[in-house]
Design a protein around this motif. Structure first.
Motif, mmCIF file in Angstrom:
data_model
loop_
_atom_site.group_PDB
_atom_site.id
_atom_site.type_symbol
_atom_site.label_atom_id
_atom_site.label_comp_id
_atom_site.label_asym_id
_atom_site.label_seq_id
_atom_site.Cartn_x
_atom_site.Cartn_y
_atom_site.Cartn_z
ATOM 1 N N ARG A 76 0.835 -1.200 0.000
ATOM 2 C CA ARG A 76 0.000 0.000 0.000
ATOM 3 C C ARG A 76 0.872 1.253 0.000
ATOM 4 O O ARG A 76 1.891 1.307 0.694
ATOM 5 N N THR A 77 0.449 2.257 -0.761
ATOM 6 C CA THR A 77 1.219 3.500 -0.891
ATOM 7 C C THR A 77 0.334 4.694 -0.582
ATOM 8 O O THR A 77 -0.892 4.614 -0.666
ATOM 9 N N VAL A 78 0.964 5.806 -0.236
ATOM 10 C CA VAL A 78 0.234 7.068 -0.077
ATOM 11 C C VAL A 78 1.136 8.210 -0.538
ATOM 12 O O VAL A 78 2.357 8.158 -0.375
ATOM 13 N N LEU A 79 0.524 9.212 -1.141
ATOM 14 C CA LEU A 79 1.218 10.448 -1.526
ATOM 15 C C LEU A 79 0.984 11.476 -0.441
ATOM 16 O O LEU A 79 -0.159 11.755 -0.065
ATOM 17 N N VAL A 80 2.055 12.030 0.100
ATOM 18 C CA VAL A 80 1.981 12.985 1.200
ATOM 19 C C VAL A 80 2.678 14.266 0.747
ATOM 20 O O VAL A 80 3.894 14.297 0.607
ATOM 21 N N ALA A 81 1.892 15.315 0.448
ATOM 22 C CA ALA A 81 2.486 16.546 -0.065
ATOM 23 C C ALA A 81 1.713 17.749 0.428
ATOM 24 O O ALA A 81 0.497 17.662 0.653
ATOM 25 N N GLY A 82 2.401 18.873 0.593
ATOM 26 C CA GLY A 82 1.756 20.113 1.001
ATOM 27 C C GLY A 82 0.809 20.618 -0.063
ATOM 28 O O GLY A 82 0.916 20.259 -1.236
ATOM 29 N N GLY A 83 -0.156 21.433 0.351
ATOM 30 C CA GLY A 83 -1.105 21.993 -0.595
ATOM 31 C C GLY A 83 -2.194 21.022 -0.988
ATOM 32 O O GLY A 83 -2.996 21.305 -1.870
ATOM 33 N N MET A 84 -2.233 19.843 -0.351
ATOM 34 C CA MET A 84 -3.280 18.855 -0.613
ATOM 35 C C MET A 84 -3.992 18.573 0.709
ATOM 36 O O MET A 84 -3.454 18.822 1.781
ATOM 37 N N SER A 85 -5.182 18.023 0.616
ATOM 38 C CA SER A 85 -5.976 17.758 1.811
ATOM 39 C C SER A 85 -5.251 16.794 2.756
ATOM 40 O O SER A 85 -4.674 15.794 2.324
ATOM 41 N N TYR A 86 -5.299 17.102 4.035
ATOM 42 C CA TYR A 86 -4.714 16.204 5.038
ATOM 43 C C TYR A 86 -5.528 14.921 5.178
ATOM 44 O O TYR A 86 -4.981 13.874 5.531
ATOM 45 N N THR A 87 -6.829 14.991 4.971
ATOM 46 C CA THR A 87 -7.729 13.899 5.372
ATOM 47 C C THR A 87 -7.337 12.546 4.795
ATOM 48 O O THR A 87 -7.165 11.578 5.542
ATOM 49 N N PRO A 88 -7.164 12.399 3.448
ATOM 50 C CA PRO A 88 -6.789 11.093 2.917
ATOM 51 C C PRO A 88 -5.419 10.636 3.387
ATOM 52 O O PRO A 88 -5.180 9.441 3.565
ATOM 53 N N GLN A 89 -4.511 11.590 3.589
ATOM 54 C CA GLN A 89 -3.171 11.236 4.047
ATOM 55 C C GLN A 89 -3.225 10.661 5.461
ATOM 56 O O GLN A 89 -2.621 9.627 5.755
ATOM 57 N N LEU A 90 -3.980 11.333 6.343
ATOM 58 C CA LEU A 90 -4.115 10.871 7.728
ATOM 59 C C LEU A 90 -4.833 9.524 7.773
ATOM 60 O O LEU A 90 -4.446 8.629 8.529
ATOM 61 N N ARG A 91 -5.878 9.379 6.941
ATOM 62 C CA ARG A 91 -6.639 8.124 6.934
ATOM 63 C C ARG A 91 -5.750 6.959 6.508
ATOM 64 O O ARG A 91 -5.763 5.882 7.126
ATOM 65 N N ALA A 92 -4.972 7.165 5.441
ATOM 66 C CA ALA A 92 -4.096 6.097 4.943
ATOM 67 C C ALA A 92 -3.075 5.693 6.004
ATOM 68 O O ALA A 92 -2.842 4.497 6.234
ATOM 69 N N LEU A 93 -2.468 6.680 6.642
ATOM 70 C CA LEU A 93 -1.471 6.371 7.672
ATOM 71 C C LEU A 93 -2.105 5.627 8.841
ATOM 72 O O LEU A 93 -1.515 4.702 9.412
ATOM 73 N N ARG A 94 -3.320 6.020 9.193
ATOM 74 C CA ARG A 94 -4.019 5.384 10.316
ATOM 75 C C ARG A 94 -4.294 3.909 10.006
ATOM 76 O O ARG A 94 -4.220 3.054 10.884
ATOM 77 N N HIS A 95 -4.611 3.601 8.741
ATOM 78 C CA HIS A 95 -4.895 2.222 8.357
ATOM 79 C C HIS A 95 -3.625 1.412 8.134
ATOM 80 O O HIS A 95 -3.680 0.180 8.075
ATOM 81 N N GLY A 96 -2.507 2.097 7.955
ATOM 82 C CA GLY A 96 -1.232 1.418 7.720
ATOM 83 C C GLY A 96 -0.846 1.412 6.262
ATOM 84 O O GLY A 96 -1.547 0.841 5.428
ATOM 85 N N VAL A 97 0.230 2.110 5.919
ATOM 86 C CA VAL A 97 0.759 2.096 4.552
ATOM 87 C C VAL A 97 2.219 1.681 4.590
ATOM 88 O O VAL A 97 2.946 2.006 5.526
ATOM 89 N N ASP A 98 2.620 0.970 3.541
ATOM 90 C CA ASP A 98 3.995 0.485 3.470
ATOM 91 C C ASP A 98 4.949 1.537 2.912
ATOM 92 O O ASP A 98 6.078 1.677 3.374
ATOM 93 N N VAL A 99 4.477 2.271 1.895
ATOM 94 C CA VAL A 99 5.341 3.216 1.171
ATOM 95 C C VAL A 99 4.730 4.613 1.237
ATOM 96 O O VAL A 99 3.573 4.802 0.850
ATOM 97 N N VAL A 100 5.506 5.577 1.731
ATOM 98 C CA VAL A 100 5.098 6.982 1.738
ATOM 99 C C VAL A 100 5.962 7.730 0.738
ATOM 100 O O VAL A 100 7.195 7.723 0.846
ATOM 101 N N VAL A 101 5.328 8.340 -0.274
ATOM 102 C CA VAL A 101 6.029 9.226 -1.208
ATOM 103 C C VAL A 101 5.701 10.646 -0.762
ATOM 104 O O VAL A 101 4.526 11.027 -0.714
#
Length: 450
Positions: free
Chosen positions: A126-151
């Motif tokens: 599982r991956t997630v894109l974490v970047a400024g200027g984008m909504s926090y909500t999906p980023q926080l949700r993905a991290l809470r559920h557990g992601v293997d790769v953070v870009v």
């Protein structure tokens, strides 16, 4: 054959087999899992570029690695394939990513994520894109559920670490892509903070076109006995493309720009400021040339749509500032036109690097007004380009140089341009555009040169 040390300037993970001048090893031979190889095959990516063939076996073995290759050398797969392979299957604990990939700009992070997401999906990672200027909500949700790769971009990742949403104490691999760009943009404190949170025993992979003092400091502090792979130096790369320096009068400058870019294929025009980008694109559309502006003053959603339209060929001319262009990684840009001189030789090379990729031809043309001549001579010396200015005027000679025709003068309306860059909704990116919060930490811009 190609001289040793030269490479075919492939695009990040989007290499088209027709442009590969020399066959490298197949990815399966490098130890890439069959499920990932099948996805690459379906995309037409079957053999490795030199940086990939050199770096993947060492990275697979767990060694720290320093990769010297400019943008477009195929770096994303060089670090992404070993990182995904070494993970095995997914299974990160909530808030504890196992791989962190850092990129200097939001656009580049998006492109890296776009390349790796389908490959990761093939092996259940599982991956997630974490970047400024984008909504926090999906980023926080993905991290809470557990992601293997953070870009991630550095600023937003530090933000999430400080919030307690991400902990980096179980990271197994950390990658710094375009480390020299991160240093130029003032991100070394954030990068240092992130690397200090990562276990010392994690694998560190660092890719950089140049090794200035700050990047060298990161290498010595965090990489342990790294293996070094260099595909080309930034300066050597200038020999693989054609360079022209055009002496142009101030009176004819706008006409020369309009004719030079009114041509088949993709063109990037570099200008100094955000205002120059807007005005130049508007003037070109007024003359009948479909052009779009790309700069840091545009909302993130608009930047993504302009870049998407350029990549798709609907807007063949992009007028960009230096900082905004760092997120561009597009094949088949056959002309880079410097309407304003770059700041220095390093910026010349970064601009030039947008063309002559994947074995295709490219022209880098620089417009020089009489008062800019001495300064441009210095910049060319710094870049290792040995071209002298020659006079260029609108007309047949210019048509021979770029294939450009004088525009017909039929203006392109604002409505028609907006329709071209309006969402034909691409697959919705992580973080969507709705509810975008302008907070976070958008990447920093260097001085006034945006």
């Amino acid at each position: 054959g190609r001289p040793r040390g030269e490479h075919p300037h492939g695009s990040v993970g989007l290499d088209r087999p027709a442009h590969r001048p020399r066959r490298g090893p197949r990815f399966a031979e490098l130890g890439v899992p069959e499920a990932i190889v099948a996805v690459l095959d379906a995309q037409g990516i079957t053999t490795a570029f030199p940086i990939q063939a050199a770096a993947i076996p060492d990275a697979m073995s767990g060694r720290d690695l320093l990769g010297r290759g400019r943008t477009g050398s195929g770096k994303t797969l060089a670090f992404g394939l070993p990182a995904l392979t070494r993970l095995g299957t997914g299974g990160a604990a909530p808030g504890h990513p196992r791989v962190v990939l850092l990129a200097p700009t939001r656009e580049l992070a998006m492109q890296v994520h776009d390349v790796l997401r389908p490959l990761a999906g093939a092996v259940g990672v599982r991956t997630v894109l974490v970047a400024g200027g984008m909504s926090y909500t999906p980023q926080l949700r993905a991290l809470r559920h557990g992601v293997d790769v953070v870009v991630a971009t550095p600023g937003r990742l530090v933000d999430l670490v400080e919030r307690g949403a991400a902990r980096l104490d179980r990271v197994e691999t950390v990658v710094l892509d375009e480390a020299d760009e991160m240093a130029d943009m003032g991100f070394v404190p954030e990068v240092t903070r992130i690397l200090d949170e990562v276990p010392a025993g994690a694998q560190h992979l660092l890719f950089s076109a140049t090794l200035d003092e700050q990047v060298d400091g990161l290498v010595h502090r965090y990489l342990h006995d790294p293996v070094v792979h260099g595909v080309d130096s930034a300066r050597a790369s200038v020999t693989t493309m054609r360079h022209e320096v055009w002496g142009v009068s101030a009176r004819e400058r706008r006409q020369v720009i309009a004719q030079a870019v009114n041509r088949p294929g993709r063109t990037i025009v570099f200008v100094r400021t955000q205002r120059d980008a807007d005005e130049t694109a508007e003037r070109l559309r007024g003359a009948g040339v479909m052009a779009g502006a790309l700069h840091g003053g545009l909302p993130q959603g608009m930047r993504a749509r302009v870049l998407h339209a350029f990549r798709a060929g609907r807007v063949p001319v992009l007028v960009a500032t230096d900082v905004a262009a760092r997120g561009i990684d597009v094949d088949d840009v056959s002309l880079v036109l410097q309407a304003d001189p770059p700041h220095d030789g390093k910026d010349y090379l970064h601009r030039a690097g947008r063309t002559a990729r994947a074995g295709t031809d490219g022209l880098v043309a620089s417009i020089v007004l009489p008062r800019q001549r001495r300064r441009m001579e210095r910049i060319l010396r710094e870049a290792g380009v040995h071209e002298r200015p020659h006079g260029v005027r609108p007309g047949e000679r210019l048509a021979e140089l770029t294939g450009g025709a004088e525009p017909d003068g039929e203006p392109i309306s604002a409505e028609r341009y907006k329709a071209l860059i309006a969402p034909p909704r691409p697959a919705r990116r992580q973080g969507g555009r709705r509810g975008v919060r302008r907070g976070g930490r958008p990447y920093r811009r260097r001085g006034s040169r945006q």
